[in-house]
Design a protein around this motif. Structure first.
Motif, mmCIF file in Angstrom:
data_model
loop_
_atom_site.group_PDB
_atom_site.id
_atom_site.type_symbol
_atom_site.label_atom_id
_atom_site.label_comp_id
_atom_site.label_asym_id
_atom_site.label_seq_id
_atom_site.Cartn_x
_atom_site.Cartn_y
_atom_site.Cartn_z
ATOM 1 N N HIS A 770 42.104 46.270 28.667
ATOM 2 C CA HIS A 770 40.705 45.679 28.744
ATOM 3 C C HIS A 770 40.721 44.812 30.154
ATOM 4 N N GLN A 771 41.756 45.146 30.994
ATOM 5 C CA GLN A 771 41.623 44.852 32.244
ATOM 6 C C GLN A 771 40.663 45.670 33.144
ATOM 7 N N VAL A 772 39.643 44.759 33.560
ATOM 8 C CA VAL A 772 38.457 45.485 34.285
ATOM 9 C C VAL A 772 39.229 46.174 35.741
ATOM 10 N N ASN A 918 42.454 42.016 47.481
ATOM 11 C CA ASN A 918 42.835 42.145 46.150
ATOM 12 C C ASN A 918 43.630 41.299 45.284
ATOM 13 N N ASN A 919 44.649 40.389 45.921
ATOM 14 C CA ASN A 919 45.175 39.480 45.518
ATOM 15 C C ASN A 919 44.315 38.082 45.045
ATOM 16 N N LEU A 920 43.334 37.914 45.901
ATOM 17 C CA LEU A 920 42.384 37.117 45.557
ATOM 18 C C LEU A 920 41.562 37.251 44.478
ATOM 19 N N ILE A 921 41.194 38.517 44.164
ATOM 20 C CA ILE A 921 40.352 38.989 43.207
ATOM 21 C C ILE A 921 41.339 38.761 41.946
ATOM 22 N N GLU A 922 42.505 39.288 41.960
ATOM 23 C CA GLU A 922 43.485 39.149 40.693
ATOM 24 C C GLU A 922 43.434 37.765 40.418
ATOM 25 N N ILE A 927 42.564 32.228 36.633
ATOM 26 C CA ILE A 927 41.570 31.073 36.655
ATOM 27 C C ILE A 927 41.079 31.319 35.172
ATOM 28 N N ARG A 928 40.434 32.434 34.835
ATOM 29 C CA ARG A 928 39.891 32.421 33.588
ATOM 30 C C ARG A 928 40.629 32.192 32.553
ATOM 31 N N ASP A 929 42.177 32.787 32.759
ATOM 32 C CA ASP A 929 42.934 32.638 31.503
ATOM 33 C C ASP A 929 43.208 30.917 31.209
ATOM 34 N N HIS A 930 43.344 30.306 32.388
ATOM 35 C CA HIS A 930 43.853 28.905 32.417
ATOM 36 C C HIS A 930 42.434 27.977 32.166
ATOM 37 N N TRP A 931 41.390 28.377 32.024
ATOM 38 C CA TRP A 931 40.159 27.867 32.025
ATOM 39 C C TRP A 931 39.808 27.539 30.632
ATOM 40 N N ASP A 932 40.856 26.464 29.889
ATOM 41 C CA ASP A 932 40.755 25.860 28.700
ATOM 42 C C ASP A 932 41.276 24.586 28.770
#
Length: 987
Positions: A770-772, A918-922, A927-932
């Motif tokens: 599910h990793q785009v 690509n490292n910036l995109i990854e 960020i999304r995983d820690h956005w909690d």
């Protein structure tokens, strides 16, 4: 014979022909017989000889001799047959039934027994062939052949001097022989009362044979006394009698009698005889009184031959340099023999290239001109208008022999072993070597000769090009052209199925030849357009636009000669003369005088009045072009051979006029060929472009590529990639190619309903992820276009489009992910979760990192969407409008796609930059995983690592982009470099 190797069979064939026909190997009849025998031996389908039939023939002959009461002959015949069969162990010979084969051959070659006068048969005599004679009455006396041959001589040579009525006969009757002088055999041989007429025929044939033998003897006798040079007789030591009181005239005799004490073996010729032999040997290289063979291809002067005024050593030293030129002539003529040898029995036999045959014809023409000069010298010597000596002869031969030496040097450099090398390699090296010698030669004669040979051989290539580009047929029968057509099977296997013509692998000297490279590049591109017109059945439209139907199309060779002649005329110092197209000036014929004009007009009027096309065809070389073009039999052909060659002959004459100047012939040839190809076939490329643009909507297809792959149609593609990202992250069955293709087709049908069914998506080797970012790397967007649009949109082009498409998908996903992060998810409800200063500080750090990523990825996206895709797309539209051919459209489109590919940092030189992007995109994933809010306090260390990583990536991009702009002339990265350098983050 089946056990012998091919060379033994060939030598046996030559011996057999020589024994039967007395032909020499260099005679035409010998070569005809050899080809006939080789063909029968090679292609025969006969079985072994029928031994029973041979035995039956032997029995029949024995019976026939017995019927004619020739019992002794029949017995002797049977004894000879038995002796032959027992004289050798035929059973163990590898050739089956050899004895019967030899007997059958003898029977076939022998005369039939019923056509022989059996009364004249005589018994054999000798130790082995003796025949026992029972009675002396039965013995046949020996025939006195001298008296027999003279019998009837008085009848054949009648004396008509005393005939008083001879004056009354006309000239015609004098030629008729007196039948009364011819002896006629009236005796009839009868067997069992039956009159045999065969004996009369045999007797008549023997008389005719005897008469022919007498005539042959008289002819040979006359030749020996009138034609044959007596000093060629090797049976005697010829010595020319010198009648002079001066001792210098007897120097050879005085020297040898004084020094060597022996003068008997010396052959003395006068200088006239020596001069004649020197001139003769340049026509036929054979052994003579002066010259003898040292080896197969070398001659030398005989050591015992001289003239009375020179010693043998001095005579030999004076004429020895001529032997080198004889070897040169033989070497050139050997090339001609090998080239024209059609010995198909050789396993390695192959046909030579046509360009070698044209070159050989030009070389033979030079040798013919050389021999004409030798004949002129011989005429002067024969006339003896002035004193001609050996010294004057050698002086007069100096210039012709120099041409032979230059010709041989050119030949050795230009010609390779065509039996071992490929035909296209030989042909291309021949042209390139000739052109290289034209450019590098410092000798005017050599330059002129190379130009002559080059202009005589290049028409072979020009004719192939003319047929290919004019009629659409690449007719290369000998595989000598520099471009080859790929077979349909190879085209189907290749990745690019649109490429049907490829340049053959050439030698290094050909790769450095600008003229050869010009032909390869231009003709190959034009050939693709012509092939496309042929496939579309539209090739006639090209000529309808180019010329009027009533006009006759000039061949490419004639146009080449015409333009080259006009170009060379610019370099002459004389006043420009109008080019006379009359063949009389070209062929060296003097113009017709005024007194003959009326006669010529009368002949032309009569030929026109007859209206006989076949008569016009017979006189085509002598008629004006305008009159001959009315010929209904051959109206489609070009002018006659003399008219075809007039420009070439005129060129050679004009080159001789400007020989004192050094012409840039290489540049002239390159310029003329380029102009001809552009002028003649530019309409083909324009026609192809119009067909592709108007009928096949090529421009719409290219615009659709940019709208989908480059996402210029943002309102349409925005729906697609949002649905795609959502399906990848939420749906476990997303990796179904058909499912994604249906989504794409449904979205594109809103804007392009006619072409939406051409699109599809292929997903390759993707696990249930599910990793785009991982999924995007295995997604390929396909556009199914048919022929001939796939000529432009081939697999390589679509591959580059997909790389740009995937890069944009990653940027779109990164921005989509960052924009979907809500602050409420990070801060939570203030009433439920009161925050202290540390928590508030951690939240602000994560939000700042999100803004940094939005700025960095947004700058790259803005650079890509605005500066790259929009600006380059606008430039591409302008270039596409200006392109005047399909090749121009392909070139412009390929150049545009290469620029986009490079500006998107997808090339190898930007590999490090692309890794950092690509490292910036990854980082967006982290960020999304820690956005909690719940996870924030447990990820303080990871947050510090992400901040330091981002600063490192940002700094690297800023410095690398700055250096790239400064030192690599990448001005297109100025805006992106400013975006990173003006917002440098810090801790």
């Amino acid at each position: 014979m089946g056990t012998k190797i091919l060379k033994d069979i060939q030598s046996d064939i030559k011996l057999l022909i020589t024994a039967i026909t007395d032909f020499e190997e260099d005679e035409e009849g010998f070569q005809i017989c050899e080809r006939f025998v080789v063909s029968n031996i090679k292609h025969h389908q006969y079985l072994s000889v029928n031994s029973h039939a041979v035995k039956q023939s032997i029995n029949n002959i024995t019976t026939k001799l017995s019927v004619y009461a020739k019992f002794k002959e029949a017995k002797k015949f049977q004894e000879l047959i038995d002796f032959f069969l027992n004289s050798f162990d035929f059973e163990h010979h590898p050739q089956y039934d050899l004895q019967w084969s030899l007997l059958a051959l003898i029977f076939d070659l022998s005369s039939e027994i019923d056509k022989v006068d059996l009364n004249n048969l005589k018994s054999y005599q000798g130790d082995f062939h003796s025949v026992t004679i029972a009675n002396e009455k039965d013995a046949i006396e020996e025939i006195d052949w001298a008296d027999y041959l003279k019998e009837g001589e008085e009848d054949f040579f009648c004396d008509f001097k005393d005939d008083e009525s001879s004056d009354e006969w006309s000239d015609d009757t004098e030629k008729v022989s007196d039948l009364s002088c011819v002896p006629v055999e009236t005796t009839l041989t009868t067997v069992d009362g039956i009159t045999s007429e065969e004996s009369i025929n045999v007797k008549h044939k023997s008389d005719i044979l005897m008469q022919s033998l007498i005539e042959e003897f008289e002819s040979r006798k006359w030749l020996m006394s009138n034609v044959q040079n007596t000093w060629w007789d090797k049976s005697v030591i010829y010595k020319y009698p010198v009648c002079s009181k001066y001792p210098d005239a007897h120097f050879c005799q005085i020297w040898h009698e004084t020094v060597h004490k022996d003068f008997t073996d010396i052959v003395l010729l006068n200088e006239y005889q020596a001069c004649k032999e020197i001139l003769w040997i340049f026509h036929v290289q054979t052994e003579m009184t002066i010259f003898e063979r040292e080896s197969e291809f070398t001659f030398r002067i005989r050591p015992n031959v001289s003239v009375p005024s020179l010693t043998t050593v001095a005579f030999q030293n004076m004429l020895s340099p001529l032997c080198e030129y004889l070897s040169m002539i033989q070497d050139i003529e050997l090339f001609d023999k090998e080239l024209l040898n059609d010995d198909t029995t050789c396993l390695e036999y192959k046909k030579p290239p046509f360009i070698y045959e044209a070159y050989n014809a030009a070389i033979k023409e030079k040798l013919f001109n050389f021999r004409l000069e030798i004949i002129n010298v011989e005429k002067n010597i024969t006339k003896q208008a002035s004193s001609q000596t050996l010294l004057s002869l050698l002086a007069s031969l100096e210039k012709p022999l120099k041409k032979i030496k230059i010709l041989h040097e050119i030949h050795k450099i230009s010609v390779t072993d065509w039996k071992l090398s490929s035909n296209w390699n030989c042909a291309s090296k021949l042209l390139s070597n000739l052109l290289l010698q034209i450019t590098n030669s410092h000798c005017q004669e050599k330059t002129y000769l190379c130009v002559n040979l080059y202009l005589s051989t290049i028409p072979v290539y020009l004719n192939i090009i003319d047929t290919w580009l004019g009629d659409g047929r690449l007719e290369d029968w000998r595989d000598e052209f520099i471009i080859e057509r790929i077979s349909d099977e190879e085209v189907a296997k290749s990745k690019d199925q649109c490429i049907k013509f490829l340049a053959r692998p050439l030698d290094d000297i050909c790769l450095e030849d600008n003229v050869m490279q010009l032909l390869i590049n231009k003709v190959q591109h034009i050939g693709h357009s012509i092939d496309l017109l042929v496939s579309l059945n539209r090739i006639m439209e090209m000529w309808n636009e180019k010329i009027i139907v009533e006009e006759k199309r000039m061949s490419l060779k004639d146009e080449f000669y015409t333009l080259l002649l006009s170009e060379i005329c610019k370099y002459t110092t004389q006043v420009n003369e109008p080019i006379d197209n009359s063949p009389s000036e070209v062929d060296g014929i003097s113009p017709i005088s005024e007194c003959d004009e009326d006669l010529e007009k009368n002949i032309m009027q009569q030929l026109s009045a007859v209206n006989n096309p076949f008569l016009m065809k017979a006189f085509k070389d002598y008629l004006p072009l305008d009159l001959y073009e009315q010929d209904v039999v051959d109206s489609r052909k070009c002018v006659s051979t003399n008219y075809d060659n007039k420009y070439r002959n005129k060129l050679f004459n004009r080159l001789q006029e400007v020989a004192e100047h050094t012409l840039p012939l290489k540049k002239i040839l390159e310029k003329i060929l380029s102009e001809i190809l552009d002028l003649r076939y530019s309409s083909a490329s324009k026609l192809v472009k119009n067909i592709m643009m108007l009928e096949y909507k090529l421009e719409s297809h290219l615009k659709l590529m940019r709208s989908v792959y480059m996402m210029e149609a943002g309102h349409i593609m925005n729906k697609f990639y949002q649905i795609l990202f959502h399906e990848i992250e939420t749906n476990q069955m997303w990796n179904n190619s058909y499912f994604l293709s249906c989504i794409l087709e449904e979205i594109l049908s809103q804007q392009w309903p006619d072409s939406s069914s051409h699109w599809s998506i292929i997903v390759q080797d993707v696990n249930n992820t599910h990793q785009v970012l991982q999924a995007v790397d295995n997604i390929t967007l396909c556009y199914a276009t048919g022929w001939p649009i796939n000529i432009v949109l081939n697999d390589d082009i679509l591959t580059k489009y997909n790389e740009i498409f995937r890069f944009q998908l990653k940027l779109k996903w990164a921005l989509w992910t960052l924009n979907n992060l809500k602050f409420i998810d990070l801060e939570g409800l203030k009433s439920l979760h009161p925050k202290n200063n540390i928590e508030h500080f951690q939240i602000r750090r994560l939000e700042s990192l999100r803004f940094w990523l939005l700025h960095a990825i947004g700058s790259i996206h803005a650079y890509l969407s605005g500066q790259v895709l929009q600006s380059l797309g606008f430039m591409f539209d302008q270039s596409l409008t200006q392109a005047d051919s399909l090749d121009g459209v392909i070139s412009v489109h390929r150049e545009y796609l290469d620029k986009v590919h490079k500006h998107c940092l997808l090339t190898e030189e930007f590999e490090d930059l692309m890794t950092t992007v690509n490292n910036l995109i990854e980082m967006c994933i982290h960020i999304r995983d820690h956005w909690d809010y719940k996870k924030l306090l447990r990820t303080v260390t990871e947050l510090s690592l992400m901040e330091s990583s981002y600063i490192k990536y940002h700094t690297y991009l800023a410095l690398t982009l700055h250096n790239t702009v400064q030192y690599k002339d990448a001005d297109y990265l100025v805006g992106l470099s400013s975006a990173f350098n003006c917002s440098m983050p810090s801790m």
